[in-house]
Write an enzyme that holds these catalytic residues in place. Structure first.
Site, PDB file in Angstrom:
ATOM      1  N   ARG A 221       0.855  -1.179   0.000  1.00  0.00           N
ATOM      2  CA  ARG A 221       0.000   0.000   0.000  1.00  0.00           C
ATOM      3  C   ARG A 221       0.893   1.232   0.000  1.00  0.00           C
ATOM      4  NH1 ARG A 221      -3.668  -2.875  -1.497  1.00  0.00           N
ATOM      5  NH2 ARG A 221      -5.508  -3.418  -0.288  1.00  0.00           N
ATOM      6  N   GLU A 250      -3.434   7.262  -5.025  1.00  0.00           N
ATOM      7  CA  GLU A 250      -3.752   6.643  -6.331  1.00  0.00           C
ATOM      8  C   GLU A 250      -5.111   7.108  -6.839  1.00  0.00           C
ATOM      9  OE1 GLU A 250      -3.629   2.403  -5.778  1.00  0.00           O
ATOM     10  OE2 GLU A 250      -1.619   2.552  -4.951  1.00  0.00           O
ATOM     11  N   HIS A 268      -0.671   0.106  -9.928  1.00  0.00           N
ATOM     12  CA  HIS A 268      -1.297  -0.845  -8.987  1.00  0.00           C
ATOM     13  C   HIS A 268      -1.835  -2.083  -9.730  1.00  0.00           C
ATOM     14  CE1 HIS A 268      -3.341  -1.207  -4.809  1.00  0.00           C
ATOM     15  NE2 HIS A 268      -2.970  -2.387  -5.272  1.00  0.00           N
TER      16      HIS A 268
HETATM   17  O1  A2R Z   1       1.583 -10.272  12.202  1.00  0.00           O
HETATM   18  P1  A2R Z   1       2.829 -10.860  11.644  1.00  0.00           P
HETATM   19  O2  A2R Z   1       3.996 -10.913  12.552  1.00  0.00           O
HETATM   20  O3  A2R Z   1       2.580 -12.161  10.941  1.00  0.00           O
HETATM   21  O4  A2R Z   1       3.309  -9.868  10.455  1.00  0.00           O
HETATM   22  C1  A2R Z   1       2.501  -9.536   9.359  1.00  0.00           C
HETATM   23  C2  A2R Z   1       3.052  -8.261   8.767  1.00  0.00           C
HETATM   24  N1  A2R Z   1       2.597  -7.073   9.493  1.00  0.00           N
HETATM   25  C3  A2R Z   1       3.423  -6.213  10.075  1.00  0.00           C
HETATM   26  N2  A2R Z   1       4.763  -6.179  10.148  1.00  0.00           N
HETATM   27  C4  A2R Z   1       5.317  -5.154  10.827  1.00  0.00           C
HETATM   28  N3  A2R Z   1       4.622  -4.179  11.427  1.00  0.00           N
HETATM   29  C5  A2R Z   1       3.257  -4.175  11.378  1.00  0.00           C
HETATM   30  N4  A2R Z   1       2.573  -3.205  11.977  1.00  0.00           N
HETATM   31  C6  A2R Z   1       2.611  -5.226  10.674  1.00  0.00           C
HETATM   32  N5  A2R Z   1       1.321  -5.545  10.440  1.00  0.00           N
HETATM   33  C7  A2R Z   1       1.331  -6.676   9.719  1.00  0.00           C
HETATM   34  O5  A2R Z   1       2.569  -8.257   7.425  1.00  0.00           O
HETATM   35  C8  A2R Z   1       2.635 -10.494   8.190  1.00  0.00           C
HETATM   36  O6  A2R Z   1       3.953 -11.010   8.126  1.00  0.00           O
HETATM   37  C9  A2R Z   1       2.411  -9.605   6.983  1.00  0.00           C
HETATM   38  C10 A2R Z   1       1.019  -9.751   6.357  1.00  0.00           C
HETATM   39  O7  A2R Z   1       0.863 -11.040   5.916  1.00  0.00           O
HETATM   40  P2  A2R Z   1      -0.573 -11.635   5.511  1.00  0.00           P
HETATM   41  O8  A2R Z   1      -1.572 -11.277   6.539  1.00  0.00           O
HETATM   42  O9  A2R Z   1      -0.369 -13.077   5.173  1.00  0.00           O
HETATM   43  O10 A2R Z   1      -0.983 -10.812   4.225  1.00  0.00           O
HETATM   44  P3  A2R Z   1      -0.709 -11.107   2.677  1.00  0.00           P
HETATM   45  O11 A2R Z   1      -1.744 -11.982   2.130  1.00  0.00           O
HETATM   46  O12 A2R Z   1       0.715 -11.489   2.497  1.00  0.00           O
HETATM   47  O13 A2R Z   1      -0.941  -9.646   2.077  1.00  0.00           O
HETATM   48  C11 A2R Z   1      -0.189  -8.521   2.525  1.00  0.00           C
HETATM   49  C12 A2R Z   1      -0.691  -7.220   1.945  1.00  0.00           C
HETATM   50  C13 A2R Z   1      -2.195  -7.004   1.917  1.00  0.00           C
HETATM   51  O14 A2R Z   1      -2.714  -6.620   3.151  1.00  0.00           O
HETATM   52  C14 A2R Z   1      -2.375  -5.918   0.881  1.00  0.00           C
HETATM   53  O15 A2R Z   1      -2.216  -4.653   1.451  1.00  0.00           O
HETATM   54  C15 A2R Z   1      -1.207  -6.156  -0.046  1.00  0.00           C
HETATM   55  O16 A2R Z   1      -0.387  -7.139   0.591  1.00  0.00           O
HETATM   56  O17 A2R Z   1      -1.664  -6.609  -1.269  1.00  0.00           O
END
Ligand code: A2R
Length: 307
Positions: A221, A250, A268
């Site tokens: 993002r 965007e 995007h």
């Molecule tokens: O919660 P953790 O330790 O698994 O870490 C997640 C990490 N994450 C963060 N890392 C650092 N600081 C933060 N505040 C924080 N919040 C979240 O992002 C996890 O490793 C990762 C997200 O992984 P998933 O939930 O499996 O999401 P996915 O499917 O990989 O998609 C990621 C993003 C979407 O939310 C869209 O914004 C974009 O990719 O297309």
């Protein structure tokens, strides 16, 4: 027929399948009292005022994996199930990250222009570029897509390091400090969710830690990167290159960013292939059809898993 509100565009395939059980209403002409289901996307989400007006809402089905444009806390309070489309786009977004990385390293845009302009024949061979082999790649957010990126980097013999909230049970090196990780990386790839907790997490300090030889890739993002600091660092040479698929406002992209030659900019399109968008559309619809059939869904966002 059950009443569904459509926010944003849907494909003809999605419409055809939805119309088997739903009457689809458009934003400019609907009765809020009869709407029980909403179909939307990661960009448009559901405006809080609109959500408040839909008193009988049961399900919000989002096309895309990110859902920060939906007030999930409010949805949970109201027992509205929010769904998204994880996993089906992992490989495509990972490919986009690699595409941006390769394009920056091998100066694809510059060299393409060199051939097209006829300069090659006049000025001789193009300047050399950088090899993608043997780089240290920092992944910010080693989730579903982050892990797919790590796998795709294997043929380039990358050393993978990562930062996320929690250490994972993986072979890669974990950093609990993002700036420290950026200092040790050749490339930083952002693939974390948007929203308040990640807002401008990649700030001037992180960007400068990545340094003049560093490359920043963002396929998550626009909000996770301080765009103003990024532009300044790219202009001054404090950061080497940036490959960006996402931006703060965007589809408006700052003129300063568009003028820089050390950037590769995409509109995007991280998941934007026919195949992957079809899979996302199918899952978006399947969630709604399943709920219509038996009250359950396939891919609720984690906060709604217990509803
Ligand atoms: O919660 P953790 O330790 O698994 O870490 C997640 C990490 N994450 C963060 N890392 C650092 N600081 C933060 N505040 C924080 N919040 C979240 O992002 C996890 O490793 C990762 C997200 O992984 P998933 O939930 O499996 O999401 P996915 O499917 O990989 O998609 C990621 C993003 C979407 O939310 C869209 O914004 C974009 O990719 O297309």
């Amino acid at each position: 027929m059950t009443n569904l509100l459509q926010i944003g565009g849907i494909t003809a395939d999605m419409r055809e399948r939805l119309e088997t059980v739903f009457k689809i209403h458009q934003l400019d002409d609907f009765d809020p009292d009869i709407i029980t289901h909403v179909v939307t996307n990661g960009h448009d989400g559901v405006h809080p005022d609109l959500m408040a007006s839909l008193e009988n809402l049961k399900v919000i089905s989002g096309y895309g994996v990110g859902y920060e444009a939906i007030d999930v806390a409010e949805a949970v309070k109201r027992k509205i199930i929010v769904t998204h489309t994880p996993n089906v786009l992992n490989e495509e977004v990972a490919t986009t990250a690699l595409l941006l990385m390769l394009s920056c390293y091998r100066e694809v845009l510059r060299d393409d222009a060199y051939v097209r302009s006829g300069e090659w024949a006049v000025r001789g061979n193009a300047p050399l570029t950088r090899s993608l082999d043997n780089q240290t790649v920092g992944i910010l957010g080693l989730g579903r897509i982050g892990q797919a990126i790590a796998h795709k980097l294997v043929p380039w013999n990358a050393k993978i390091v990562y930062h996320s909230r929690n250490k994972k049970d993986v072979e890669y090196i974990y950093y609990d400090n993002l700036t420290k990780m950026a200092k040790d990386c050749d490339v930083l790839i952002c693939i974390i969710p948007g929203g308040p907790s990640t807002h401008k997490i990649v700030d001037a300090e992180v960007i400068e830690a990545l340094g003049p030889k560093g490359t920043l890739i963002n396929v998550s993002r626009g909000s996770v990167v301080d765009e103003h600091a990024l532009i300044k660092a790219l202009q001054s040479g404090k950061l080497g290159w940036a490959g960006l698929d996402v931006f703060d406002a965007e589809p408006i992209v700052p003129q300063a960013l568009r003028e820089l030659t050390n950037t590769v900019l995409l509109p995007h399109v991280g998941s934007g292939t026919t195949e992957t968008r079809a899979a996302m559309g199918a899952l978006t619809v399947n969630n709604l059809l399943r709920h219509h059939k038996d009250g359950t869904v396939i891919s609720a966002v984690p906060e709604c898993a217990g509803l």
